[in-house]
Every structure is written in C-alpha cells, then in structure tokens.
Scaffold this motif. Sequence first.
Motif: not given
Lengths: 291, 270
Positions: B83, A240-241, A208-210, B95-96, A237, A205, B49, A233-234, A212-215, B54, B108, A230, B98, B90, A226
């Motif tokens: 965009r 770490k999680k 998946e959210d990461s 998650v946001q 993350l 999850k 979303k 970094s994911r 969407l956040a980038r999108k 999204l 960014f 990304w 990075f 979020f 780039e």
Amino acid sequence: MAEVKLPAWLKEARDAPCLADGKDSAPGFLEKNLEGIASFFGKMVYFEGYASKKGLLQAVEPRARILGVLALVLACVAASGVVALSGVFLVTLAIALLSKVGLSALIKRVLPSFLFTSVLLLPVFFSFVTPGEPIAGFMGIYVTRQGAGTAFFFISRVSLMASLVMLLLLTTRQTDFFRGLRQFLPAFFVTTLFMTFRYIFVLLKVAEDSTLARKSRTFAKGSLRESQDWFASRIALILKKSLSTAEEVSMAMASRGFNGKLDAIGPARMGKKDLLWVGLAWFVFFLSLGL
Amino acid sequence: MEKEIFTLEGAGFAYNGSFALRGISLTVKAGESVAILGANGSGKSTLLKMLDGLVFPSEGVVRFMGSELKEETLKGGFLKCFRERVGFVFPEPDVQLFCPTVFDEVAFGPLQLNLSKDGLKERVEGLLEMLGLSNLRDRPPYTLSSGEKKKVAIASVLSINPDVLLLDEPTNGLDPRTQVWLFEIMQGLKELKKTFIIATHDLSLVEDFAGRVILLDESHAIAADAATPKVLSDKDLLLRANIIHEHTHRHGGLTHRHSHGPYSTHDEHE
C-alpha cells in the motif's frame, strides 16, 4: 502554466524488496461480510435464471401470479391446525417442483427468515413463557410440549410464507413483478417502490467503492475512533448522494413531462390458464379456513 | 534492466457467473507508463482494482514484485509495503474522500507512515502548496467542486509517495485547464521514474503520455499490447475494440467517411 516543482520527499526512491511473508491468513470479518452483502444484493437483482425457465408459475401472467401467491400466503395465515399447514406445504412444494425452482436455492433464500423467527421465538419454548408439560429441562428451566408445539407451528408458518414469496420473486422478472403490482396498488406507490429499489443499488455501489477506496489507502492498523469517523462520513456521503440523486431524478422526470400523475399501459387480459391458477389458489385458501 | 512490478499470468475475474476479465497475461516494469484502453464494460476498472489488490483473480495469478497478490497473502508487512508503494486514484473522488477536512484527507496516508508531527505537517502543506490547494486546507471535501475534489484525491494518494500510480479515468469530468494541470503533474512524476498504469478513454492523453497501450476488447481479453504509436495507428483494431467509430456525412456535394479520434482522417471520399 508554471512548471510544477516537486518536493524532495517525492523524489525518494525505495530499494527494499516487497515480499509476502509466506503466512496465509483468513480475510477480515467486516470486509468479507461487506463483499458478501453486496454480492447477495447483486444476485438478487440480476439473477433471472429461474424466471426464464419454462415452468408452472412462469407460464402464468404476473398479475395472476401475484393474486395466486397472495391467496396461498393468506391460506398460511388462516391455517389454524397442522393438517391445513401441511396441505399448504405440499402445495408449495409442488409449485416449486413444477416451476423448476431448485429446493436448495429456495431453502438458502428462506434460511435467514427461518433463523430470525427461530431466535425471536426461542423464549416461547420454555416454561417461563409457555407453561405446560415439561419434555426437557436444565437447572429448573423446562422446554414444554405446548411451548415447542406453538413455536414450531409459528416458525413453519413464517418459513412457508417466506417460501411462497421467494417463489414469486424467483420466477418473476423484476419489471414484471412491479408491472403486476401496479394492478393492485396505486401507480404512484408502485413507481416510488420501484425507484427506491432501483436506486438502492446505485447507493450500494457507492458504499462498496468507498470500502475499496479506504482499503487501497490503509496499510497500518487504525484506531477505533478513526474507523468510527470513516463509517460516519460514509453514512453522510450516502445520505448526501441519496438527496442529490432524488433531486436530479425529480428534475429529470419534470423535464420529461411528469406532472404528478402516473399513467401506465393497461394490462393484458387474463387467459383461461391464468384464471384457473387464481381459482385453484383461492380454493386452497378457502379450504384452509375449514381445516 | 528495469525490475518487474506486476506480472499477470492468465488472470481472470468472474462476477455473478460472468467474466469481467479473461486470460490476462502481461508484465509491467518499473518506470513504465502504460495506458489501458477499452470500451465501456471491457474490464479496465476491474483490471486496475486487481492490480491494487482490491479484488482477486478467480483464475490465474497476479504478482507484485514477485509475490502473489491474493487475499490470504496481502496482510501484515506485505500489505503495508504494497500500500505504501501502490496508489490508486478512483474515477469518482467522492468515494475516496472521507476525512473532515482537505488537510486531514491528505494527511491520512502519511499518518500511517509514522512521520514526526513536523515532518507530517511539512509534507502535507508542501503538497497542498504544490497542487494549489492551500486555500482549501480547512474545507470539508464534500463542499468542493468536482475538479477540486479530483485534485484532493490525487494529493491524498501522492502524499505517501507511491512508486506506482493506478489512475482510473483521471481526466474524466475535468475542465481543460485542470486536465493540463494534471498532465503536467503526471509528466513531472514520470520523470521521477514513477510507474503509471492508466485506464482511460482519453486518446489524446494516451498519445501524449503513455509509452505502451494494453487494449482490452469486448470479450474482456487483451486485443493488443504494444507501443502506443503502433496501437493508435491501427485503425481497424481500434474500430473492432470500439475505441473509435466511423461515420459518413456530407459537406456540400462531397461525401466523407471517417473515424473519430486522434488518428481520424478525411481520406475516404466517395
């Protein structure tokens, strides 16, 4: 608190219209596949449609179900000829039908292992790996009868074993499966397996959210560098999680009295029908040894 | 008359065969501040979303400034324009965020706007200064506290100067001081006629900030869409939608029955 002073650029208004250009295009490959993977895993965990049906496997106690399927998987391993393997195939087909598992659903789930095995065994078809009687060829490379026979037999065996395991998973609720497994494996091992399975979906999850956040923040074509940054970094993350989740779960367990020893409620006794199922499945196994 | 930003006509979203949203029809106009209220699992986040392109409706239509938002159209020039104008914060800042540093994180978005190097630096540093994040500019975002991460997440969205802000549980996990800070920022942006759509459980934020409330009930449909005072004063509606709850307790010899929330009353004594 001091009054917030907003910079001038934040006050700039846009008046131009924002219109779709009318050209439809297909969704991106990566995006589509990420969504597909998430949806596949989601279905795998939450879909309990077949487990709640009234059928042969569903009527058997989970421990007996695991024992029976194990016997049939071993029968696949032991089968040394086409007759024995065909026999196990017919038994599997009958179990699927009697357990009300749709064949298309079963084939869809077994297909990845079928394709994977087929790709791995591709060289076995050819004369440079399996010499023998040529049946087709091109530019000096031949498919041999012996190679094709060996490869088909191996692919069928793997597909059949995957079908049996899928039948077990489709007809067994996740909790029942792990409860059943606990009777054969050390409790600590099964609990760890269950928790790993449980938290994979928490991390999925996050992934998946990461995405969407980038999108939601990306509107120009980025560079490869780039995208690589990304992605890295994911991974960091999620690592770490997973570490912090493991630490928190461990502390939560300690606070509830966990002292390194896991006790479980003892299993219910197996009934006559459970014993009959296990007996029949192991009979098939012994039969396959002789054929 | 303000122009329409979002128009939804019978929009629904199904996930693994069950509906997360059903038959959503609404219009959001430029400059509005709309709160989406609903119990856990009512579909608030899914609606946000969907508004951010999204996820896409499995039934019905979602339009942004007249153009349909769907997977096939949200490409090229329309994607860039969309965009640039719509920012989404979020609920979980991790998650946001990075990028390697806070500065990179805030830069960014502007980097994609093709600003000059000086313009970019000026914008990012100005924003960090405004949000009190200058001392964190070179820190990796993952080393920050939750409140600081939330601030950086907001800065990373504000840096492209969006016209529409979609905020999912903006005050969740924030200490009181940071909540006030956020409220003041939002108030300042509201005065600039930015459009806000906020999904929240925070009824005091709704009462103080939003002009309109869209209430989602537990059947994932709209139970009410009206001015904030009208929705928040309808106790039965809030109880039905599981936004507030009611309980009975005793103070000495007196038994009280009252709801919890901004409109709770101690007026029903036995």
